[in-house]
Design an enzyme around this catalytic site. Sequence first.
Site, mmCIF file in Angstrom:
data_model
loop_
_atom_site.group_PDB
_atom_site.id
_atom_site.type_symbol
_atom_site.label_atom_id
_atom_site.label_comp_id
_atom_site.label_asym_id
_atom_site.label_seq_id
_atom_site.Cartn_x
_atom_site.Cartn_y
_atom_site.Cartn_z
ATOM 1 N N ASP A 14 0.836 -1.202 0.000
ATOM 2 C CA ASP A 14 0.000 0.000 0.000
ATOM 3 C C ASP A 14 0.872 1.254 0.000
ATOM 4 O OD1 ASP A 14 -2.073 -1.686 0.085
ATOM 5 O OD2 ASP A 14 -2.784 -1.139 2.095
ATOM 6 N N GLU B 287 3.937 1.661 -1.243
ATOM 7 C CA GLU B 287 4.501 1.916 -2.573
ATOM 8 C C GLU B 287 3.431 2.479 -3.497
ATOM 9 O OE1 GLU B 287 7.774 -1.428 -3.433
ATOM 10 O OE2 GLU B 287 5.962 -2.193 -2.496
ATOM 11 N N ASP C 165 0.832 4.275 -2.575
ATOM 12 C CA ASP C 165 0.598 5.669 -2.204
ATOM 13 C C ASP C 165 1.696 6.581 -2.739
ATOM 14 O OD1 ASP C 165 -1.717 4.964 -0.995
ATOM 15 O OD2 ASP C 165 -0.887 4.875 1.040
ATOM 16 N N LEU D 257 -35.859 -8.459 -8.903
ATOM 17 C CA LEU D 257 -35.854 -9.901 -9.148
ATOM 18 C C LEU D 257 -37.002 -10.543 -8.397
ATOM 19 C CD1 LEU D 257 -32.098 -10.871 -8.554
ATOM 20 C CD2 LEU D 257 -33.301 -10.956 -10.728
ATOM 21 N N GLU E 129 -25.192 -17.606 -8.850
ATOM 22 C CA GLU E 129 -24.225 -16.673 -8.273
ATOM 23 C C GLU E 129 -24.772 -16.067 -6.995
ATOM 24 O OE1 GLU E 129 -24.152 -14.421 -12.003
ATOM 25 O OE2 GLU E 129 -25.225 -12.817 -11.005
ATOM 26 N N LYS F 241 -29.861 -17.658 -12.930
ATOM 27 C CA LYS F 241 -30.199 -17.018 -14.202
ATOM 28 C C LYS F 241 -30.021 -18.026 -15.316
ATOM 29 C CE LYS F 241 -28.280 -12.631 -12.616
ATOM 30 N NZ LYS F 241 -27.084 -11.781 -12.592
ATOM 31 N N LYS G 254 -33.700 -16.806 -1.661
ATOM 32 C CA LYS G 254 -33.238 -16.154 -0.434
ATOM 33 C C LYS G 254 -33.017 -17.181 0.664
ATOM 34 C CE LYS G 254 -34.670 -11.623 -1.352
ATOM 35 N NZ LYS G 254 -34.802 -10.357 -0.651
ATOM 36 N N CYS H 249 -19.388 -45.891 17.733
ATOM 37 C CA CYS H 249 -18.749 -47.212 17.682
ATOM 38 C C CYS H 249 -17.333 -47.194 18.235
ATOM 39 C CB CYS H 249 -18.731 -47.730 16.252
ATOM 40 S SG CYS H 249 -17.599 -46.826 15.179
ATOM 41 N N CYS I 213 -20.159 -49.305 11.472
ATOM 42 C CA CYS I 213 -20.601 -48.493 12.605
ATOM 43 C C CYS I 213 -22.128 -48.573 12.713
ATOM 44 C CB CYS I 213 -20.165 -47.054 12.374
ATOM 45 S SG CYS I 213 -20.825 -45.897 13.565
#
Length: 714
Positions: A42, A44, A46, A92, A122, A296, A320, A421, A441
């Site tokens: 960061d 460098e 700046d 949507l 997505e 989609k 959702k 088990c 098991c």
Amino acid sequence: MIRGMTASSSPAGARERAAQLRAELERHNRLYYAEAAPEISDREFDALLRELQELEAAHPELAAADSPTRRVGGEPLEGFRTVKHAVPMLSLDNTYSLEEMREFDARVRKALGEETVEYVLEPKVDGVSVSLRYERGVLALAATRGNGKEGDDITANVRTIRAVPLRISSDAPVLEVRGEAYLGRAAFVWLNAERERAGEPLFANPRNATAGSLKQLDPKVVAARPLSAVFYATGELNGVAFETQAEMLRELARLGFPVAKLWWTCRGIEDVIVRAEELQRREGELDYEMDGAVVKVNSFRRWRQLGTTAKAPRYAMAYKYSHEQAQTVLKGITLQVGRTGVLTPVAELEPVELAGSTISRATLHNEDEIRRKDIRVGDTVVIEKAGEVIPAVVSVAAERRPPGAVPFDLPAHAGGKCPVCGGDISRDPEAAAWRCENLDCPAQIRGRIEHFVSRKAMDIEGFGEAIIEALAGETRLRETVDDGLFGARTEEKILPPAVRDVADLYALTPEAIELRRPNRAADAKKQSMKLATKLCAAIEASKGNELWRLLHGLGIPNVGEGLARKLAGELGSLDAVMAADEETLARIPDVGGIVAGSIREFFRHERNRAVIEKLRRAGVRFDRVERAAETANPDGVFFGKRVVLTGTLAAFTREAAQEELRRRGARVVGTVGKTTDLVVAGEAAGSKLEKARALGIPVMDEAEFRRNLDESGS
Ligand code: AMP
Ligand code: ZN
């Protein structure tokens, strides 16, 4: 900075150096935000930025709208100009239910006349939506969504967001990209800490902080807030075109736009659902808040075919994840061993009311999730119930943590052994899970049998939890023996498990069952034998079941009831399913690559093949497929109808009623909506009946239902 000084002393040199610096700065921005692979610190960064600022100050003629120095924010504005969206920004449709996701898919398939649709799944990013307009590669305008038709011009503010490229390598006359501005998790914490220090009111959540920031009239204030952005759509396009959502996402990433780290192309809705669940589990990998997933249709040609309603596109749906929440105390964590051996941590809670029921247990997903959320026994936790999903612990009220609470460590918690088990446990890196390695098991065997005999699989009546447990584990038997010499005395015998895999069920005798009946001591011997014989007969009868029941019962990962029906209908026999290669499987509607892979994987295992051979030898049918809709009478009342069952029917179980309807060519669906044709309402029907009345959908009571069943034959 010698290099800069000498180069920029002449106007031509200054121009060249400025261009160089801008290109460098944008490249580093991109490495940092879009590719998450920074090459310089960061500091460098700046230093380079400062050099450019000084250069532009000394040579004002060099200032440019797309210069990275503009990111520090220009002059305060009087207000925001209103701009019209060339392409509206739509909302949507959304749902919390998987059933409605499947209905969405059914509508899409019907409209397109396709058997299997390719989708992209997505994250639904919970930020503030923005639309960016690039003209010949330069950021020319940034706007809020506003009412969808018109928004505010927030270009000065958006320019300060370092994740937003000011220039892209595209000479298209117009390229509009759309996405969300957001404050990352860490950035939000930092910002609130700063505000606390400055005595300013705190932001309630990252979304509010983002919305508030973008509405600032002073871009310098915005520049001081570490906003970011992620993109998932386009608006107006001129001189550039994409064919699919997947191609578009890849292309946006190539141009230097951050796109979601997790997204998938999926074949069919069942693949979409698998991924939606994966996304929810992996939410922590994203830096932003997400309030669900968006599915989609992948092909843009199909988008045009499907079109939009006034409000929302028909080719997309938001799924959702949330939310009814409550707080309670985590009293303990138990480990449940499932039929695949996975050790699932379960939260034991102080009972609490949530969404109309009392909750005393909730899922903790897996060890990684517990660590990520730092959930400890004794904590006050937030639990959430989302749609039909079981309640889950979502977070911790850290300020209420009791002293001495220790971080959760699954193997330590389990003492390094399977709690059932005592066998070895190992970590499965792919599933983020610990597994009991012992395939014998009892917990696993029990889980496999429970699933095999369940209503939606082989549907064998008479199997309660207790008898399954007794068959799968050792049984302690107390018998009174009288050898005539010493008189009657009690002897204890230990019987080994009678069932090690589901095929062993078919070798059970009434005697073997009777010896293990949990209520044995309470019933008279004759009565006990009678019940055991009945169970044995039910097992015997299941040999003639339809293939989909067997397929589902085998417990192939990712193969639920619906898919089992499809596989059975398409391939016709278990041998055909076993012989099908991945390609053949993936061609079946709703079977995507993931599901095809897990089916193949299942049949590759020697052990599974051995069980299947045992089932075959026992005489279980592998090829019974009823072509329900084909034999149904097309003039029948139920033929081709979408029917919802609600309430309790006196003469039918839910499953039996469904079966009758299916046999008559109806499709039984879970939720009442505009496309529902008929609702069958039994006793105590509730909200679904109300909704049907409100929508004017025909309703049948049980008497009418029975009459119509009789009339339409089977
Ligand atoms: P809603 O506001 O609930 O109607 O949801 C629609 C909004 O979700 C869209 O206008 C977008 O701003 C936002 N959104 C977030 N993530 C996505 C995504 N991946 N695809 C489309 N829209 C998204
Ligand atoms: Zn075990």
